[in-house]
Write an enzyme that holds these catalytic residues in place. Structure first.
Site, mmCIF file in Angstrom:
data_model
loop_
_atom_site.group_PDB
_atom_site.id
_atom_site.type_symbol
_atom_site.label_atom_id
_atom_site.label_comp_id
_atom_site.label_asym_id
_atom_site.label_seq_id
_atom_site.Cartn_x
_atom_site.Cartn_y
_atom_site.Cartn_z
ATOM 1 N N TYR A 97 0.747 -1.354 -0.009
ATOM 2 C CA TYR A 97 0.084 0.004 0.038
ATOM 3 C C TYR A 97 0.955 1.194 0.061
ATOM 4 C CZ TYR A 97 -4.449 2.613 0.105
ATOM 5 O OH TYR A 97 -5.367 3.350 -0.253
ATOM 6 N N ARG A 150 -8.875 10.682 -8.387
ATOM 7 C CA ARG A 150 -8.051 11.364 -7.268
ATOM 8 C C ARG A 150 -7.203 10.314 -6.570
ATOM 9 N NH1 ARG A 150 -7.081 12.717 -2.342
ATOM 10 N NH2 ARG A 150 -8.670 10.881 -1.785
ATOM 11 N N LYS A 168 -6.198 -1.990 -1.077
ATOM 12 C CA LYS A 168 -7.144 -1.825 0.090
ATOM 13 C C LYS A 168 -7.729 -3.085 0.454
ATOM 14 C CE LYS A 168 -7.681 2.876 1.138
ATOM 15 N NZ LYS A 168 -7.612 3.393 2.185
ATOM 16 N N GLU A 239 -13.771 4.937 -2.923
ATOM 17 C CA GLU A 239 -12.334 5.307 -2.783
ATOM 18 C C GLU A 239 -11.855 6.113 -4.051
ATOM 19 O OE1 GLU A 239 -8.901 5.078 -0.597
ATOM 20 O OE2 GLU A 239 -10.774 4.227 -0.178
ATOM 21 N N ASP A 240 -11.154 7.156 -3.574
ATOM 22 C CA ASP A 240 -10.324 7.975 -4.340
ATOM 23 C C ASP A 240 -11.240 8.472 -5.565
ATOM 24 O OD1 ASP A 240 -8.207 7.907 -2.737
ATOM 25 O OD2 ASP A 240 -7.056 6.761 -4.101
ATOM 26 N N ASP A 262 -14.212 6.030 2.239
ATOM 27 C CA ASP A 262 -13.049 5.976 3.266
ATOM 28 C C ASP A 262 -12.070 7.368 3.227
ATOM 29 O OD1 ASP A 262 -10.963 4.557 4.927
ATOM 30 O OD2 ASP A 262 -9.713 4.645 3.344
ATOM 31 N N ASP A 263 -11.965 7.978 2.262
ATOM 32 C CA ASP A 263 -11.242 9.304 2.333
ATOM 33 C C ASP A 263 -12.031 10.352 3.099
ATOM 34 O OD1 ASP A 263 -9.342 8.622 0.004
ATOM 35 O OD2 ASP A 263 -11.282 8.393 -1.134
ATOM 36 N N ASN A 402 -0.509 11.715 1.020
ATOM 37 C CA ASN A 402 0.013 10.459 0.477
ATOM 38 C C ASN A 402 0.250 10.613 -0.876
ATOM 39 O OD1 ASN A 402 0.325 8.705 2.856
ATOM 40 N ND2 ASN A 402 -2.039 8.292 2.653
#
Length: 545
Positions: A97, A150, A168, A239-240, A262-263, A402
């Site tokens: 990850y 993203r 993930k 996610e993202d 999650d973000d 990150n």
């Protein structure tokens, strides 16, 4: 997952990563399952196989080569892959990850070996149910889906972003024991606005500009409905996604299906836990803490919202709670007089004169904590960090962007510029820093402390929804697991080696919350911890005969 249930034998068995044991198949299994001659004659234990894997892994000269090696292992023997990862998590997590997964996504078309997960495109409108039927494992419980807009702090990587759902879900299994057959990574490939990527002949996705508007919404609606139809017990993790879609999708579906982002919510939970630990070190209670966020996207606003929930739980009114959270975006301090604010920023737009930059905002607000969620590398300059140190005896500095290359500052910079007084955490790992003979251990505000345990709790309780309260409970549980020894080293999170214990504790708390709030039709067991343990996969070989 015993072999006889699948009827596989011979080469078919060796080619199934969930069932393959490689050289660990016993003599009897080789005879009964048609494996004689298909394997080298020497039989090895799993421990011996782990030794071989580590020998090869540690000879790789770059992190990307290590990533490719581990993914190749996962594709042929998942049990061995998870044994290696779980037993050496400190060494393996930065590879499978963040930060290495970011580099892997950037090179996805060049390192591609074998397809994993499902790719859904705009051309699949009207047949997404059929695509989900192609997935070979029917009991899907955790789905991580992205559209690649993203990816970490790297921006629009289109279909190359598939590395994120894959990574993930690997953490769901390694950190919380969700069975790999219950995990499904999904890429919604709606094109990319990354022109160099579109022009790359080795790009694996649709080489077209991003789909926007009603057609995008209709595609996502069909996908969510198809998931509910095909995998009715699945939890959907967004996610993202880009900021606009991330907030819109969460708002649209959080009360309709079992889902979370999650973000927004996972990042909020792990950051709130870090702030609670920082309060123990600084002596400034959360209820008294002024927090300045650099970045007002989905991560920052999500953290602010959960901090407000935590303060409200302590009896502070919502207006006063929001007043403790301040934001700086690319245009300066988020204040009421600005006319350029999108909807998700308005609830944190306070009455205050305009302030143009971060340094000036620190001087004006005098925050106890500075949280970086901007994706802007080196944004916390020496002047910025020194200002935090001048204002606070123990300044809280969280550089959460990150991968490592996007961190707002390094651990060494934070400690050096504050004379070792900073309480520091980052999104990606930094090594311990020795300053004036004292070793400072930076905390890693990694969502892996939160989302695997939340997912396991949802799975075990069969909750029909994921609520913000669950992430508040998860944060409180995580903060409660930080020991005096951790704090003495400056660490605001437990050691990563304890993450299975952490995930189990969070799962118990989340499942308990689901039962308490009537979010499941299941009867609450007398032994909730036992239920969680029963749900946790262990990467040990089964006997097939």
């Amino acid at each position: 997952m015993k072999n006889y249930r699948h009827g596989k034998r011979g080469a078919d068995l060796l080619h199934d990563p969930l069932l393959n044991k490689g050289t660990a198949f016993t003599d009897n299994e080789r005879s009964v399952l048609g494996l004689r001659g298909l394997l080298p004659p020497r039989i090895h234990t799993q421990a011996e196989q782990v030794t071989r894997v580590l020998e090869s892994f540690r000879r790789k000269t770059t992190d990307l080569e290590k990533y490719i090696y581990l993914i190749s292992l996962q594709e042929r023997n998942e049990t061995l892959f998870y044994r290696v990862v779980m037993d050496h998590l400190d060494e393996m997590m930065p590879i499978i990850y963040t930060p290495t997964v970011g580099q892997a996504c950037q090179r996805w078309g060049y390192i591609f070996r074998r397809s994993r997960g499902l790719y859904i495109t705009a051309a699949d409108r009207g047949r997404i149910v059929q695509l989900l039927r192609n997935w070979p494992y029917p009991d899907v419980r955790m789905i991580v889906v992205t559209d690649g807009e993203r990816i970490l702090g790297l921006g629009d990587l289109g279909a190359n972003g598939m590395g994120i759902p894959v990574g993930k879900l690997s953490l769901y299994t390694a950190c919380a024991g969700v069975h790999p057959a219950q995990c499904l990574p999904v890429m919604i490939d709606v094109g990319t606005n990354n022109e160099p990527l579109r022009n790359d002949p080795l790009y694996l996705g649709t080489p077209a500009p991003r789909l926007r508007g009603p057609k995008y919404d209709e595609l996502l609606e069909e996908f969510v409905q198809a998931v509910h139809q095909m995998f009715p017990q699945a939890c959907l993790q967004f996610e993202d996604f880009g900021n606009a879609n991330a907030f819109a999708l969460l708002h649209r579906y959080e009360d309709r299906v079992c889902c979370f982002n999650d973000d927004i919510q996972g990042t909020a939970s792990v950051t709130l836990a870090g702030l609670c630990s920082a309060a123990r070190l600084s002596g400034v209670k959360l209820r008294d803490m002024r927090i300045l966020f650099y970045g007002a996207g989905e991560a920052g606003i999500g953290i602010g919202d959960l901090v407000v929930d935590a303060l409200k739980a302590e009896g502070i009114g919502e207006p006063a709670a929001r007043r403790q959270c301040w934001f700086v975006d690319s245009k300066g301090l988020v204040v009421q007089s600005r006319t350029d604010l999108v909807s998700h920023k308005l609830r944190f737009a306070h009455e205050h004169p305009p302030v143009q930059d971060l340094g000036a905002a620190i001087e004006a607000i005098k925050p106890h904590a500075l949280i970086g969620v901007s994706g802007m590398a080196a944004a916390f300059t020496e002047d910025v960090v020194r200002a935090m140190g001048r204002i606070n005896p123990r300044p809280v500095v969280f550089a959460l962007s990150n991968p490592t290359s996007k961190a707002e500052c390094t651990a060494e910079q934070a400690y050096t510029w504050t004379g070792g007084r900073a309480i520091f955490a980052s999104g990606s790992p930094f090594a311990p820093v020795t300053l004036d003979g004292q070793v400072h251990v930076p905390g890693q505000g990694n969502n892996a402390y939160i989302f695997p345990g939340v997912g396991l709790g949802i799975l075990a309780s069969q909750s029909t929804r994921v609520t913000n309260e669950m992430f508040l409970v998860a944060a409180q549980t995580l903060a409660g697991l930080v020991t005096p020894k951790d704090l003495a080293q400056g660490r605001v999170y437990p050691e990563l080696a304890r993450i299975r214990e952490v995930s189990a504790a969070i799962a118990i708390a989340v499942a308990g919350n689901a039962f308490d709030r009537g979010l499941t039709r299941q009867i609450r067991p007398d032994d909730l911890a036992g239920l969680i343990r029963e749900c946790m996969y262990q990467p040990d070989y089964e006997n097939y005969v």
